[in-house]
Enzyme design. Structure first.
Site, short mmCIF file in Angstrom:
data_model
loop_
_atom_site.label_atom_id
_atom_site.label_comp_id
_atom_site.label_asym_id
_atom_site.label_seq_id
_atom_site.Cartn_x
_atom_site.Cartn_y
_atom_site.Cartn_z
N TYR A 68 0.72 -1.31 -0.02
CA TYR A 68 -0.06 -0.04 -0.09
C TYR A 68 0.96 1.07 -0.14
CZ TYR A 68 -4.62 -2.26 0.55
OH TYR A 68 -5.63 -2.97 0.54
N ASP A 122 -6.13 -0.76 -6.80
CA ASP A 122 -7.56 -0.94 -6.61
C ASP A 122 -8.20 -0.26 -5.44
OD1 ASP A 122 -7.18 -2.93 -4.94
OD2 ASP A 122 -8.16 -4.54 -6.37
N HIS A 158 -9.81 -7.52 -5.60
CA HIS A 158 -9.70 -7.07 -3.98
C HIS A 158 -10.71 -7.93 -3.42
CE1 HIS A 158 -7.33 -4.03 -1.35
NE2 HIS A 158 -7.97 -5.14 -0.61
C1 PPY Z 1 -8.61 -5.06 2.90
O1 PPY Z 1 -9.13 -5.19 4.08
O2 PPY Z 1 -9.37 -5.27 1.98
C2 PPY Z 1 -7.12 -4.75 2.76
O3 PPY Z 1 -6.80 -4.77 1.80
C3 PPY Z 1 -6.35 -4.50 4.14
C4 PPY Z 1 -6.77 -3.12 4.60
C5 PPY Z 1 -7.00 -3.18 6.04
C6 PPY Z 1 -7.18 -1.87 6.36
C7 PPY Z 1 -6.82 -0.80 5.88
C8 PPY Z 1 -6.71 -0.93 4.47
C9 PPY Z 1 -6.52 -1.98 3.99
#
Ligand code: PPY
Length: 497
Positions: A237, A265, A357
């Protein structure tokens, strides 16, 4: 440094002066309150107290020590002053413990849906809500499974399938399965060892693990748990502060990570309603009577609470910068159209993951497997296919080796599996993950023999009939196992007395 008594800590229990204890150390988090990615409210709940139990599943162990200035590390708590509060065991927790004891033995687990069913029964409600939730009406998460059932096999016969070999390479790295472990966040919500369950199982079985940016274990703990030569990738991220991202990426490369999967995404996190609704459920699992007080920030679920560091301004312009800071192959995770697949190719990255995702971002986005067909056609316009310089992966909804084989026949180099491996460790720890690999192996052997493919290279597009893939009218047989574990969305609850 002298020890601090827990009574002294308890005197700092307000927003004006807020101390907490984590792993036996006292921290002054007063000034950090407004900056906490999860909001100040959750910290204030533990003001003047030991926050370790709440801290652990959500944060890597070093999060507080790296983010809080050194002068706010006040010292160790005097253990003789700590009053052990007997934790009240709630009715939900008791029931959960009974279910854990009554789990089916691992021998009785015969498919990946079984893990999900066990996880659903034994996980704390918040963990299940976070893991299982998807965005809006959860159409895409279900379509991810349904799409595979619109693809049919066209098996070849009489090919001497005495031996079949499903090993392959992913980004030039050996993999015992045509499947890698995709990133899923917050593993300790579901098991005390979190992501290390995956690392240990993967190391034993030659499977590649993608380490999540938002793992509960720290990056270094996960790398340290790998055996020599074990291949790991990193899911990224991108932070608003690019220096943080640069340090993280370069540290990963130094530690031997072999591929950088940049999530593209999630400029904003999807609204996952099952997760969001947990706000209204108290510890005993009963709907809580709670007025929405003006000025109180709405709790938006675990995920949205910790997502504020992710940079929504990320764009194609950043790709050359990523290439300048690392020699790891760069893969864009979350591509969904042929146009973007071609742009990724033209920007010179090493591959893409066709992903939505796990249905957690844009609802009613199409499945990765459906997009694969158009993406492969588009990439053929750039030169011979398959192209060893540009690998295409698919994830989302994969529960069977037959799903894996369909994706590979249609042009995927390998597939990612996230939730199914996560549920296997939530249910049975490392052994669960190892069993999941065994299930994949058993199913791969059977299906490859029945299709007439002795190696991964022998899986070709003519072995599948994907002519119905773009028809979103479901006339296929009902997927009973999936439907049993799928928990329908619920509507807002009326108050109870
Ligand atoms: C998701 O929960 O889909 C993730 O990719 C992990 C996440 C967890 C917390 C904040 C942002 C992403």
């Amino acid at each position: 440094m002298s020890l601090i008594s827990s009574q002294t800590v308890a005197e700092h229990a307000t927003a004006a002066s807020c101390w907490i204890i984590v792993h036996g150390k006292v921290y002054d988090v007063t000034e950090f309150l407004p900056e906490h990615p999860g909001g100040s409210k959750i910290i204030l709940k533990y003001a003047g107290k030991d926050a370790t139990e709440a801290y652990d599943p959500i944060h890597p162990p070093d999060a507080i020590t790296t983010h809080l200035p050194k002068n706010k590390h006040l010292g160790a708590v005097d253990p003789t002053t700590v009053v052990k509060v007997k934790k009240e065991v709630t009715a939900e927790e008791l029931r959960r413990q009974e279910l854990v004891a009554a789990r089916p033995s691992l021998d009785e687990i015969v498919n990946l849906h079984d893990f999900e069913a066990v996880a659903k029964a034994i996980l704390p409600a918040k963990a299940w809500a976070y893991y299982s939730s998807a965005s809006d009406d959860e159409i895409t998460i279900r379509e991810n499974r349904a799409a595979y059932q619109r693809i049919w096999f066209r098996p070849r016969i009489l090919r001497d399938v005495s031996t079949v070999d499903w090993s392959t390479t992913i980004l030039g790295q050996k993999s015992s399965l045509p499947v890698y472990i995709s990133a899923t966040a917050l593993g300790k919500l579901g098991h005390p060892d979190g992501e290390l369950n995956l690392t240990r199982a993967a190391g034993k079985h030659g499977v590649i693990q993608m380490i999540p940016t938002l793992a509960s274990c720290s990056f270094d703990e996960i790398v340290d748990a790998a055996v020599p030569g074990q291949v790991q990738f990193l899911q990224l991220y991108v932070n608003r502060d690019r220096e943080i991202t640069k340090r993280y990426v370069q540290h990963a490369e130094k530690r031997g990570v072999k591929g950088l999967f940049i999530t593209v995404d999630a400029p904003q996190l999807g609204r996952r309603e099952k997760d969001m609704r947990m706000k209204f459920v108290d510890e005993s699992g009963v709907a809580k009577v709670q007025e929405n007080q003006g000025g109180v920030k709405k709790d938006e679920g675990v995920a949205r609470a910790i997502s504020s560091f992710i940079d929504p301004s990320l764009s194609w312009k950043d790709i050359p910068w990523f290439k300048s800071i690392t020699n790891m192959p760069i893969i864009l995770k979350g591509v969904a159209t042929p146009q973007d697949a071609l742009m990724a190719y033209d920007y010179g990255v090493a591959g893409i993951v066709l992903s939505n995702h796990g249905g957690r971002q844009l609802d009613t986005a199409r499945s990765g497997i459906e997009n694969l067909i158009e993406v492969v056609e588009a990439l053929k316009t750039r030169g011979p296919w398959p192209n060893p310089q540009f690998e295409v992966f698919v994830d989302g909804g994969i529960r069977r080796a037959s799903d894996v084989l369909k994706a590979i026949a249609l042009g995927a180099k390998a597939v990612g599996v996230g939730r199914a491996f996560m549920y296997s460790f939530c249910a049975y720890g490392q052994e669960g993950v190892e069993k999941a690999f065994q299930i994949f192996r058993d199913e791969l052997q059977m299906n490859m023999r029945l299709i007439g493919a002795r190696t991964i290279d022998e899986l070709t597009p003519d072995m599948v009939d994907a002519s119905a893939i773009h028809s979103h009218v479901g006339l296929t047989p009902v997927d009973n196992l999936y439907n049993t574990t799928y928990q329908p969305l619920a509507l807002a609850q009326f108050k109870t007395k």
